[in-house]
Design a protein around this motif. Sequence first.
Motif, mmCIF file in Angstrom:
data_model
loop_
_atom_site.group_PDB
_atom_site.id
_atom_site.type_symbol
_atom_site.label_atom_id
_atom_site.label_comp_id
_atom_site.label_asym_id
_atom_site.label_seq_id
_atom_site.Cartn_x
_atom_site.Cartn_y
_atom_site.Cartn_z
ATOM 1 N N LEU A 289 33.959 69.275 60.931
ATOM 2 C CA LEU A 289 34.849 70.300 60.390
ATOM 3 C C LEU A 289 36.160 69.681 59.910
ATOM 4 C CD1 LEU A 289 34.716 73.435 60.115
ATOM 5 C CD2 LEU A 289 36.011 73.557 62.248
ATOM 6 N N LEU A 290 36.734 68.820 60.749
ATOM 7 C CA LEU A 290 37.996 68.167 60.379
ATOM 8 C C LEU A 290 37.797 67.162 59.245
ATOM 9 C CD1 LEU A 290 39.375 67.594 63.992
ATOM 10 C CD2 LEU A 290 40.345 69.125 62.283
ATOM 11 N N LEU A 291 36.595 66.592 59.166
ATOM 12 C CA LEU A 291 36.308 65.616 58.113
ATOM 13 C C LEU A 291 36.145 66.292 56.751
ATOM 14 C CD1 LEU A 291 35.521 62.695 57.242
ATOM 15 C CD2 LEU A 291 33.160 63.268 57.878
ATOM 16 N N PHE A 292 35.399 67.384 56.707
ATOM 17 C CA PHE A 292 35.039 67.993 55.428
ATOM 18 C C PHE A 292 35.975 69.118 54.977
ATOM 19 C CE2 PHE A 292 30.813 66.392 56.958
ATOM 20 C CZ PHE A 292 30.654 65.430 55.970
ATOM 21 N N VAL A 293 36.863 69.539 55.848
ATOM 22 C CA VAL A 293 37.813 70.597 55.462
ATOM 23 C C VAL A 293 39.234 70.094 55.711
ATOM 24 C CG1 VAL A 293 38.308 73.065 55.620
ATOM 25 C CG2 VAL A 293 36.063 72.219 56.322
ATOM 26 N N PRO A 294 39.667 69.070 54.977
ATOM 27 C CA PRO A 294 40.996 68.479 55.223
ATOM 28 C C PRO A 294 42.145 69.463 55.006
ATOM 29 C CG PRO A 294 40.046 67.682 53.169
ATOM 30 C CD PRO A 294 38.962 68.406 53.866
ATOM 31 N N LYS B 204 37.685 57.451 54.227
ATOM 32 C CA LYS B 204 36.438 56.764 53.893
ATOM 33 C C LYS B 204 36.601 55.275 54.134
ATOM 34 C CE LYS B 204 35.029 60.080 50.316
ATOM 35 N NZ LYS B 204 34.692 60.263 48.884
ATOM 36 N N PRO B 205 35.574 54.589 54.636
ATOM 37 C CA PRO B 205 34.246 55.110 55.029
ATOM 38 C C PRO B 205 34.178 55.471 56.515
ATOM 39 C CG PRO B 205 34.172 52.728 55.082
ATOM 40 C CD PRO B 205 35.587 53.095 54.683
ATOM 41 N N TYR B 206 35.359 55.286 57.229
ATOM 42 C CA TYR B 206 35.319 55.400 58.692
ATOM 43 C C TYR B 206 34.830 56.773 59.159
ATOM 44 C CZ TYR B 206 38.341 51.355 57.966
ATOM 45 O OH TYR B 206 38.855 50.163 57.549
ATOM 46 N N GLY B 207 35.289 57.827 58.456
ATOM 47 C CA GLY B 207 34.921 59.179 58.875
ATOM 48 C C GLY B 207 33.423 59.396 58.869
ATOM 49 N N TYR B 208 32.759 58.910 57.805
ATOM 50 C CA TYR B 208 31.311 59.104 57.689
ATOM 51 C C TYR B 208 30.546 58.242 58.700
ATOM 52 C CZ TYR B 208 32.563 61.559 53.443
ATOM 53 O OH TYR B 208 33.105 62.444 52.556
ATOM 54 N N ILE B 209 31.087 57.051 58.965
ATOM 55 C CA ILE B 209 30.443 56.177 59.962
ATOM 56 C C ILE B 209 30.505 56.821 61.349
ATOM 57 C CG2 ILE B 209 30.605 53.963 61.160
ATOM 58 C CD1 ILE B 209 31.644 52.771 58.504
ATOM 59 N N ILE B 210 31.717 57.331 61.690
ATOM 60 C CA ILE B 210 31.888 57.970 63.007
ATOM 61 C C ILE B 210 31.002 59.202 63.127
ATOM 62 C CG2 ILE B 210 33.530 59.167 64.513
ATOM 63 C CD1 ILE B 210 35.711 57.306 63.349
#
Length: 698
Positions: free
Chosen positions: A127-132, A79-85
């Motif tokens: 998928l990779l963001l929300f299922v670490p 966070k927050p980079y994943g959500y921005i990308i």
Amino acid sequence: MSFLKKLSPFYNLIICYIVVSFILRIVLLFHPITQASFSTIDALKIFTIGIVSDFFVFIIASCFLWLYLIFISNNKYYKPYGYIILGLLVSLFLYIASGKSILNEYGGALPKIGLIFVGIKTFLFGLLLFVPKYRDRIRFWLFSFVLFLFVLLILQNAISEYFFWNEFGVKYNFIAVNYLVYTNEVIGNIMESYPVIPLFSGLFLIAGIASYFVIQKSKAYLQNIPSFVEKLKISGIYFVLFAFSLFAVPKLAQLENSQNTFTNELQANGIYRFYLAFVNSELDYFKFYKTIPNNEAYATLNKQIPGINGFSTLRDIKSAATEMHKNVVLITIESYSADFMKAYGNDQNITPFLDKLATESLLFTNFYASGNRTVRGLEAVTLCLPPTAGESVVKRKDNKDKFTTGSVFKEKGYAVKYLYGGDAFFDNMEDFFTGNGYDIIDKKTLTPEEITFSNVWGVCDEDMADKAIKVMNTEANTGKPFFNHWMTVSNHRPFTYPNDKIDIPGDAKSRDGGVKYTDYALNKFFTMAKKEAWFANTVFVIVADHCASSAGKTELPVDKYRIPAMIYSPGFIAPQHYTNLVSQIDLMPTVFGILNFNYQSKFFGQDVLKADYKPRALIATYQDLGMIRDNVLTILSPKQEVKQFQLTLIPKEGIEDDFQLYYDQKPLKTERKDLINETISFYQTASDVLKEKKYNKK
């Protein structure tokens, strides 16, 4: 983990590519079409320079691998980079989906491809963001898929190079580029010619096995993902190698300079050859070839073609006799070598009808095709122009409103048509012929009831023979003379045709069968034509478009350009042999001479029955331009190179002198400057009149 292991995906795939290329070269070296012996020097060049070239080509081709690996990271999911990308990816997806993106300006399938690519990328990132919890496992499978894809492409390219060699005896060239354009015919041809399911099953199996070892040797990259600093080092190494490769690959290609053509082909890297063919679809003669002053070129040409003046080929053709406006039917036969016929030594009886027809015709026994592709044959009999460097005029943008055989017939009041059993879109035929005033009769114009058999190339020659008779009957009823140019299709791989027609089954996929079936279909056509009232007032011209194979030991193996040609008109043209050297570009001007046509000509082709004709033949590939005269073959090549070969007949027992095919081609000991200048004059002036639009109809 050592830094070297972080380069493992690169060097493991490079090893895979070099091993596959090495095996491919060995296979091609011993292929039956490779008709040459190799010295120790040749073998060293093939395998050493070839391997080094493969290495540098792969470095360039692996830019997508570098891009993929360099973006493997865990930090981008924090966070927050994943959500921005993810938000940016979703926005990009919606932008493309809106139909107003920059991709839509280019049209075609590009917007759909872009949407699919960004959609998959967005889904996987989410998928990779929300299922670490499963991130490492998912990443491993994606990593494995990417490496598998590279291995698959390496093997697929090797198979493609093999089949291309099997067909043409060379690495990728213009034809391979064209195959990307005409995917329907080409993929269909592959599907019908080869056991595709076993072939691709084997390909995927071998790719899977090879990928397993590559993945096992490369997975260390994922087990300890390189840091930012390490990625900078990897990128630095890659950029240096990439830049050096851009310099090295063309330099290594310059070492393909053996007198043995097969050595040069085997040494070459297929991917780089494809790239060269793609970017050099048109070769500027004046930039790449040896030239002489333009006034000297036209003055030399004037000695070969009497009557021309200035910087043009325009001249008046006059006849002392009365013009005859007989119907003319020109039949160009697909891939039809002279050695298919009995007179030239074939003892398999695969051309019984044409063998008989030849004895009843004006037969040109020493006749040469201009090139080794259908478009070159069509260009030769339509434009009567030397085969200029690069792509055929048929395929060029500036291919319309030219001075053609059709335009001469039209001036004489003829109806002019081009008949083709396939889709005339292929090879740009439709664009070329309609742009030069021909009406098109192709597969699209046939009704379902008129089609009894078809394959990927079109309807069988019998069906087109039936259609041709219908067309000619309709034309005859108008009271106007007609000129119909029919291009056959059945003698082409996959060589499928209706069963129970000849003694070779239609599903045997045999070249001999394709030849014999075409002969059978032509027999049927002439049997029907003889029953029609217009037959007695018609001249039939039968010629091949090119030979079945163009591979040989030299750049231009002359026996691979020798084709049958005859003019048949019982009661009008007496059966005889014309034994002088004739080029494909001379055929239709000779027909005009037989009909006593008076016209203004721009043709380079000449009436070979006239006393002032000087025998010569013009033969070429897309880059090697040749002229045969006085038993000498002169070849002009890019980089202003000129070669000359003495042609010494190799007689074959049981064949008449007029039909001997084979020549030994040895480098000429003493240069024939006069023949060099004559060769230059033909090709330089042909290039000039096209470039300056002096070959247009008006």
